[in-house]
Design a protein around this motif. Sequence first.
Motif, mmCIF file in Angstrom:
data_model
loop_
_atom_site.group_PDB
_atom_site.id
_atom_site.type_symbol
_atom_site.label_atom_id
_atom_site.label_comp_id
_atom_site.label_asym_id
_atom_site.label_seq_id
_atom_site.Cartn_x
_atom_site.Cartn_y
_atom_site.Cartn_z
ATOM 1 N N HIS A 36 0.834 -1.202 0.000
ATOM 2 C CA HIS A 36 0.000 0.000 0.000
ATOM 3 C C HIS A 36 0.873 1.258 0.000
ATOM 4 O O HIS A 36 1.930 1.299 0.632
ATOM 5 C CB HIS A 36 -0.919 -0.016 1.232
ATOM 6 C CG HIS A 36 -1.900 1.099 1.245
ATOM 7 N ND1 HIS A 36 -1.673 2.279 1.922
ATOM 8 C CD2 HIS A 36 -3.113 1.223 0.665
ATOM 9 C CE1 HIS A 36 -2.706 3.071 1.759
ATOM 10 N NE2 HIS A 36 -3.600 2.455 0.997
ATOM 11 N N TRP A 37 0.418 2.297 -0.649
ATOM 12 C CA TRP A 37 1.231 3.509 -0.820
ATOM 13 C C TRP A 37 1.614 4.163 0.502
ATOM 14 O O TRP A 37 2.715 4.685 0.644
ATOM 15 C CB TRP A 37 0.543 4.514 -1.754
ATOM 16 C CG TRP A 37 -0.694 5.151 -1.198
ATOM 17 C CD1 TRP A 37 -1.975 4.725 -1.336
ATOM 18 C CD2 TRP A 37 -0.759 6.346 -0.422
ATOM 19 N NE1 TRP A 37 -2.837 5.562 -0.678
ATOM 20 C CE2 TRP A 37 -2.120 6.584 -0.112
ATOM 21 C CE3 TRP A 37 0.198 7.242 0.055
ATOM 22 C CZ2 TRP A 37 -2.535 7.673 0.640
ATOM 23 C CZ3 TRP A 37 -0.233 8.323 0.810
ATOM 24 C CH2 TRP A 37 -1.579 8.536 1.093
ATOM 25 N N LEU A 99 -12.266 -0.640 -8.244
ATOM 26 C CA LEU A 99 -11.422 -0.218 -9.357
ATOM 27 C C LEU A 99 -11.322 -1.336 -10.386
ATOM 28 O O LEU A 99 -10.991 -2.459 -10.050
ATOM 29 C CB LEU A 99 -10.002 0.111 -8.875
ATOM 30 C CG LEU A 99 -9.838 1.287 -7.929
ATOM 31 C CD1 LEU A 99 -8.385 1.370 -7.480
ATOM 32 C CD2 LEU A 99 -10.233 2.572 -8.615
ATOM 33 N N MET A 101 -8.994 -1.838 -12.538
ATOM 34 C CA MET A 101 -7.642 -1.436 -12.903
ATOM 35 C C MET A 101 -6.731 -2.651 -12.840
ATOM 36 O O MET A 101 -7.089 -3.677 -12.282
ATOM 37 C CB MET A 101 -7.124 -0.377 -11.916
ATOM 38 C CG MET A 101 -7.921 0.885 -11.881
ATOM 39 S SD MET A 101 -7.370 1.929 -13.220
ATOM 40 C CE MET A 101 -8.252 3.412 -12.864
ATOM 41 N N TRP A 103 -3.639 -5.089 -11.549
ATOM 42 C CA TRP A 103 -3.278 -5.508 -10.201
ATOM 43 C C TRP A 103 -2.328 -4.552 -9.517
ATOM 44 O O TRP A 103 -2.389 -4.377 -8.308
ATOM 45 C CB TRP A 103 -2.647 -6.904 -10.247
ATOM 46 C CG TRP A 103 -3.647 -7.979 -10.370
ATOM 47 C CD1 TRP A 103 -4.008 -8.635 -11.524
ATOM 48 C CD2 TRP A 103 -4.453 -8.534 -9.339
ATOM 49 N NE1 TRP A 103 -4.976 -9.557 -11.251
ATOM 50 C CE2 TRP A 103 -5.266 -9.516 -9.918
ATOM 51 C CE3 TRP A 103 -4.550 -8.295 -7.981
ATOM 52 C CZ2 TRP A 103 -6.169 -10.268 -9.173
ATOM 53 C CZ3 TRP A 103 -5.453 -9.038 -7.248
ATOM 54 C CH2 TRP A 103 -6.248 -10.008 -7.851
ATOM 55 N N TRP A 104 -1.431 -3.921 -10.259
ATOM 56 C CA TRP A 104 -0.457 -3.047 -9.600
ATOM 57 C C TRP A 104 -1.150 -1.850 -8.954
ATOM 58 O O TRP A 104 -0.667 -1.330 -7.958
ATOM 59 C CB TRP A 104 0.658 -2.611 -10.559
ATOM 60 C CG TRP A 104 0.245 -1.754 -11.700
ATOM 61 C CD1 TRP A 104 -0.098 -2.155 -12.955
ATOM 62 C CD2 TRP A 104 0.145 -0.328 -11.693
ATOM 63 N NE1 TRP A 104 -0.424 -1.071 -13.727
ATOM 64 C CE2 TRP A 104 -0.275 0.056 -12.981
ATOM 65 C CE3 TRP A 104 0.366 0.649 -10.717
ATOM 66 C CZ2 TRP A 104 -0.480 1.393 -13.313
ATOM 67 C CZ3 TRP A 104 0.159 1.973 -11.060
ATOM 68 C CH2 TRP A 104 -0.260 2.328 -12.347
ATOM 69 N N VAL A 105 -2.307 -1.435 -9.473
ATOM 70 C CA VAL A 105 -3.064 -0.342 -8.841
ATOM 71 C C VAL A 105 -3.662 -0.836 -7.527
ATOM 72 O O VAL A 105 -3.628 -0.135 -6.520
ATOM 73 C CB VAL A 105 -4.158 0.198 -9.783
ATOM 74 C CG1 VAL A 105 -4.994 1.271 -9.093
ATOM 75 C CG2 VAL A 105 -3.539 0.751 -11.062
ATOM 76 N N TRP A 106 -4.198 -2.057 -7.523
ATOM 77 C CA TRP A 106 -4.714 -2.643 -6.284
ATOM 78 C C TRP A 106 -3.604 -2.719 -5.248
ATOM 79 O O TRP A 106 -3.822 -2.490 -4.071
ATOM 80 C CB TRP A 106 -5.234 -4.051 -6.544
ATOM 81 C CG TRP A 106 -6.596 -4.128 -7.124
ATOM 82 C CD1 TRP A 106 -7.211 -3.211 -7.921
ATOM 83 C CD2 TRP A 106 -7.506 -5.198 -6.962
ATOM 84 N NE1 TRP A 106 -8.451 -3.654 -8.272
ATOM 85 C CE2 TRP A 106 -8.659 -4.869 -7.704
ATOM 86 C CE3 TRP A 106 -7.455 -6.400 -6.281
ATOM 87 C CZ2 TRP A 106 -9.759 -5.714 -7.766
ATOM 88 C CZ3 TRP A 106 -8.555 -7.230 -6.355
ATOM 89 C CH2 TRP A 106 -9.695 -6.890 -7.078
ATOM 90 N N ASN A 107 -2.404 -3.064 -5.706
ATOM 91 C CA ASN A 107 -1.263 -3.202 -4.811
ATOM 92 C C ASN A 107 -0.920 -1.874 -4.142
ATOM 93 O O ASN A 107 -0.509 -1.845 -3.000
ATOM 94 C CB ASN A 107 -0.063 -3.743 -5.593
ATOM 95 C CG ASN A 107 0.952 -4.428 -4.723
ATOM 96 O OD1 ASN A 107 0.609 -5.130 -3.794
ATOM 97 N ND2 ASN A 107 2.207 -4.208 -5.033
ATOM 98 N N LEU A 108 -1.105 -0.775 -4.850
ATOM 99 C CA LEU A 108 -0.837 0.554 -4.287
ATOM 100 C C LEU A 108 -1.982 1.084 -3.438
ATOM 101 O O LEU A 108 -1.756 1.762 -2.441
ATOM 102 C CB LEU A 108 -0.578 1.562 -5.414
ATOM 103 C CG LEU A 108 0.790 1.533 -6.060
ATOM 104 C CD1 LEU A 108 0.829 2.492 -7.237
ATOM 105 C CD2 LEU A 108 1.863 1.880 -5.055
ATOM 106 N N MET A 109 -3.211 0.788 -3.810
ATOM 107 C CA MET A 109 -4.373 1.418 -3.181
ATOM 108 C C MET A 109 -5.048 0.589 -2.087
ATOM 109 O O MET A 109 -5.700 1.139 -1.212
ATOM 110 C CB MET A 109 -5.412 1.763 -4.256
ATOM 111 C CG MET A 109 -4.871 2.659 -5.365
ATOM 112 S SD MET A 109 -4.120 4.182 -4.771
ATOM 113 C CE MET A 109 -5.544 5.039 -4.167
#
Length: 121
Positions: A36-37, A99, A101, A103-109
């Motif tokens: 997560h970010w 989302l 989007m 998977w990498w977006v899920w990984n950040l969010m």
Amino acid sequence: MILSQTLQATRQPRVVLEHMLRIGRHAIVSFPNFGHWRIRLQVALGGHMPHTDNLPYAWYETPNIHFCSIKDFRELCQVAGAKMERAVALNAWGAPIRLKMPWWVWNLMGEQAVFLLSRRG
């Protein structure tokens, strides 16, 4: 079988996942997402292990042994022969992140993740 917020606290996560899929038709696994970010930001800028609502412990008191991200868990599923039937990333309040989007977006969010798995084949 359900493993809620504990896979990262097991000594052998791959073995645990493989046994879950051997014993049951389906497995539900949830875990805090260390990709997560906010967590990345705390490590990068603060220089220390993160503290969040989902990770309230100091590094020396945490029950977590294996820290993983959503991306890491997806790779574990491949290695363990698990088929991902469904997955959802959750925000800090446990609500799904809606989302469509990559998977990498899920990984950040996503602060947490929940996967419904079955045996491949």
